[in-house]
Every structure is written in structure tokens, then in C-alpha cells.
Design a protein around this motif. Structure first.
Motif, mmCIF file in Angstrom:
data_model
loop_
_atom_site.group_PDB
_atom_site.id
_atom_site.type_symbol
_atom_site.label_atom_id
_atom_site.label_comp_id
_atom_site.label_asym_id
_atom_site.label_seq_id
_atom_site.Cartn_x
_atom_site.Cartn_y
_atom_site.Cartn_z
ATOM 1 N N LEU A 171 -2.652 6.610 -0.277
ATOM 2 C CA LEU A 171 -2.791 7.277 1.156
ATOM 3 C C LEU A 171 -3.845 6.560 1.818
ATOM 4 O O LEU A 171 -3.716 6.041 3.140
ATOM 5 C CB LEU A 171 -2.626 8.632 1.208
ATOM 6 N N VAL A 172 -4.947 6.768 1.309
ATOM 7 C CA VAL A 172 -6.172 6.049 1.866
ATOM 8 C C VAL A 172 -6.009 4.576 2.152
ATOM 9 O O VAL A 172 -6.572 4.027 3.239
ATOM 10 C CB VAL A 172 -7.380 6.356 1.066
ATOM 11 N N ALA A 173 -5.534 3.777 1.280
ATOM 12 C CA ALA A 173 -5.272 2.334 1.339
ATOM 13 C C ALA A 173 -4.246 2.147 2.486
ATOM 14 O O ALA A 173 -4.600 1.265 3.101
ATOM 15 C CB ALA A 173 -5.019 2.022 0.145
ATOM 16 N N ILE A 205 -3.749 3.950 5.178
ATOM 17 C CA ILE A 205 -4.406 4.059 6.461
ATOM 18 C C ILE A 205 -5.454 2.878 6.763
ATOM 19 O O ILE A 205 -5.336 2.646 7.890
ATOM 20 C CB ILE A 205 -5.133 5.668 6.160
ATOM 21 N N ALA A 206 -5.864 2.537 5.775
ATOM 22 C CA ALA A 206 -6.839 1.716 6.082
ATOM 23 C C ALA A 206 -6.317 0.129 6.549
ATOM 24 O O ALA A 206 -6.656 -0.333 7.257
ATOM 25 C CB ALA A 206 -7.722 1.314 4.890
ATOM 26 N N VAL A 258 2.332 6.057 -2.447
ATOM 27 C CA VAL A 258 2.584 6.932 -1.544
ATOM 28 C C VAL A 258 4.146 7.524 -1.564
ATOM 29 O O VAL A 258 4.225 8.516 -1.515
ATOM 30 C CB VAL A 258 2.051 6.566 -0.063
ATOM 31 N N THR A 262 -1.770 8.686 -5.574
ATOM 32 C CA THR A 262 -0.926 8.847 -4.208
ATOM 33 C C THR A 262 -2.034 9.290 -3.495
ATOM 34 O O THR A 262 -1.964 8.524 -1.922
ATOM 35 C CB THR A 262 -0.168 10.315 -4.484
ATOM 36 N N LEU A 263 -3.220 10.159 -3.397
ATOM 37 C CA LEU A 263 -4.216 9.952 -2.486
ATOM 38 C C LEU A 263 -4.873 8.782 -2.355
ATOM 39 O O LEU A 263 -5.114 8.204 -1.264
ATOM 40 C CB LEU A 263 -5.120 11.011 -2.892
ATOM 41 N N ALA A 264 -5.167 8.057 -3.628
ATOM 42 C CA ALA A 264 -5.670 6.621 -3.217
ATOM 43 C C ALA A 264 -5.039 5.814 -2.437
ATOM 44 O O ALA A 264 -5.311 4.946 -1.662
ATOM 45 C CB ALA A 264 -6.151 5.925 -4.445
ATOM 46 N N ALA A 282 0.827 -1.150 0.042
ATOM 47 C CA ALA A 282 0.097 -0.062 0.281
ATOM 48 C C ALA A 282 1.010 1.222 0.062
ATOM 49 O O ALA A 282 0.353 2.343 -0.471
ATOM 50 C CB ALA A 282 -1.114 -0.045 1.244
#
Length: 228
Positions: A219-221, A223-224, A67, A215-217, A63
């Protein structure tokens, strides 16, 4: 410190009978080298974690790929400046500015290189300013202005000193810092080509969504995965 010299290559004659040159391209070679090294180290670390890690480690490492990798590409490999008889294209990490020469007010190099166009200011990431190079260039110019003399060993000092850094094709003063040489050439091109019939038009700014969105996707992944 070695950087691209932006040397143009002549092509076939244009419709007006003038030779058409390929774009001058300027980018920081040390930046590219550091980016390649960072990607190599990151690839080794992430690959090792994905193959040999336990628990959530492989998933966290996978993930983290977008990032880390995409920002490194954006800030080291992507920045470049392209210039031809019609326009200046500034490719920054997250956006690309296309400025026809008629819209360019000035280019200046302070602590960073800036493009002033249509009343707005844009940073030029591809041409970093080195204060160390400027100090070395100032010393070289000072030596070049001193009277020439010969030492007891027969060595010549004073005038005729070698350039202090990498020269740029078309620069009037190779003793200046690389960034100052590039800005001087681009400013001269802006003044020379502003009246070109094809050099008019509005400034275009395009965001680099192929870097921003993944990059944003990622980052969300990331964190999840960590929170799971």
C-alpha cells in the motif's frame, strides 16, 4: 451451495489404544471458488496492464499486486476450521486462534458463527451463515413433519423428504443449514473432549504477519508510485 463435510480419516492407534483420526476440516467451498475466480481475473488484468500499459501504469499495476492479491487470499482461501480430539483451530483472515477443548465455553451460530472461549468471543470466518439455507431447511423440516400422501401421478409427498442442502459427516440432522450442522458437531466435540487429558491449556492467538506486512508495504509503495 456446496461445502466441505469435514469427514475424518482413521489413522493408527494412539498411546491410549484409541484410534487417532485426522483433523476434521471445515471451509466454505463457494468462498474458495470465488477467491480463485477473483485471482484469475486480477492476474489477467494486472498482467495486461504491466505488459501493455504506458507511463506509470505498469508500475502502478505491479505495486497493486500485494494490495489486492493478499487480501483476496486472506478472506477467501485462508479461512478454515480444524478440529481433533485435543483442540479447535480457527484460521481467520488475519489471525489464527488455537483453543484446547477445555477452554471452549460454547460455539453458536446467529447471524455469524462465534467461538466463546475463556470469556472472549471470536468470529469463525470459515463457516458462513446462510439465512437462505436456514429458510430452506425450515421448509424441509416442515414438509417432513406433514402426513405422507400420494399424488395422482404416484409421487410421494410429506415424510421422508430429501435433505435441503449438503449434509455434514456426523451431523444428527442433515436437514439443518450447513453452518448449523457444523456448529452442532463442533459443540458436541467440545463437550465430549473437554475432559481429555491433552485438551487443556491456554488459548493461543497468532497474527498472520505474512499477509499483513506485505499488504501494508504494498500500500505504501502504491501510494508512492501514484504520487511520484
Amino acid at each position: 451451495m456446496t461445502d466441505s463435510d469435514g469427514r475424518p480419516h482413521p489413522g493408527p492407534a494412539g498411546s491410549d489404544g484409541e484410534p487417532v483420526y485426522a483433523d476434521r476440516v471445515y471451509r466454505s467451498v463457494p468462498g474458495v471458488i470465488s477467491g480463485v475466480l477473483l485471482l484469475a481475473v486480477a492476474g489477467w488484468l494486472i498482467g495486461d496492464a504491466a505488459l501493455n500499459g504506458t507511463g506509470k501504469t505498469p508500475w502502478v499495476s505491479l505495486a497493486a499486486v500485494p494490495v489486492f492479491i493478499l487480501p483476496v487470499v486472506a478472506y477467501t482461501l485462508r479461512p478454515a476450521v480444524r478440529a481433533n480430539a485435543r483442540r479447535l483451530v480457527v484460521r481467520n483472515p488475519l489471525r489464527t486462534i488455537t483453543a484446547p477443548w477445555a477452554s471452549v465455553d460454547a460455539l453458536r451460530a446467529g447471524y455469524s458463527v462465534e467461538l466463546l472461549a475463556d470469556g472472549k468471543k471470536y468470529q469463525v470466518w470459515a463457516v458462513p451463515v446462510s439465512l437462505r439455507q436456514r429458510k430452506r431447511a425450515a421448509r424441509a423440516q416442515d414438509r417432513a413433519g406433514r402426513p405422507q400422501h400420494t399424488s395422482r401421478l404416484g409421487l410421494m409427498f410429506g415424510q421422508g423428504a430429501e435433505p435441503s442442502g449438503p449434509g455434514v459427516q456426523g451431523s444428527a440432522d442433515p436437514n439443518r443449514a450447513w453452518s448449523d450442522q457444523v456448529v452442532g458437531i463442533l459443540q458436541e466435540m467440545a463437550e465430549r473432549n473437554a475432559s481429555h487429558p491433552d485438551a487443556a491449556g491456554p488459548i493461543e492467538v497468532r497474527w498472520c504477519w505474512w499477509i499483513i506486512a506485505p499488504t501494508l508495504a504494498g500500500l505504501v509503495a502504491l501510494i508512492a508510485v501514484i504520487a511520484a
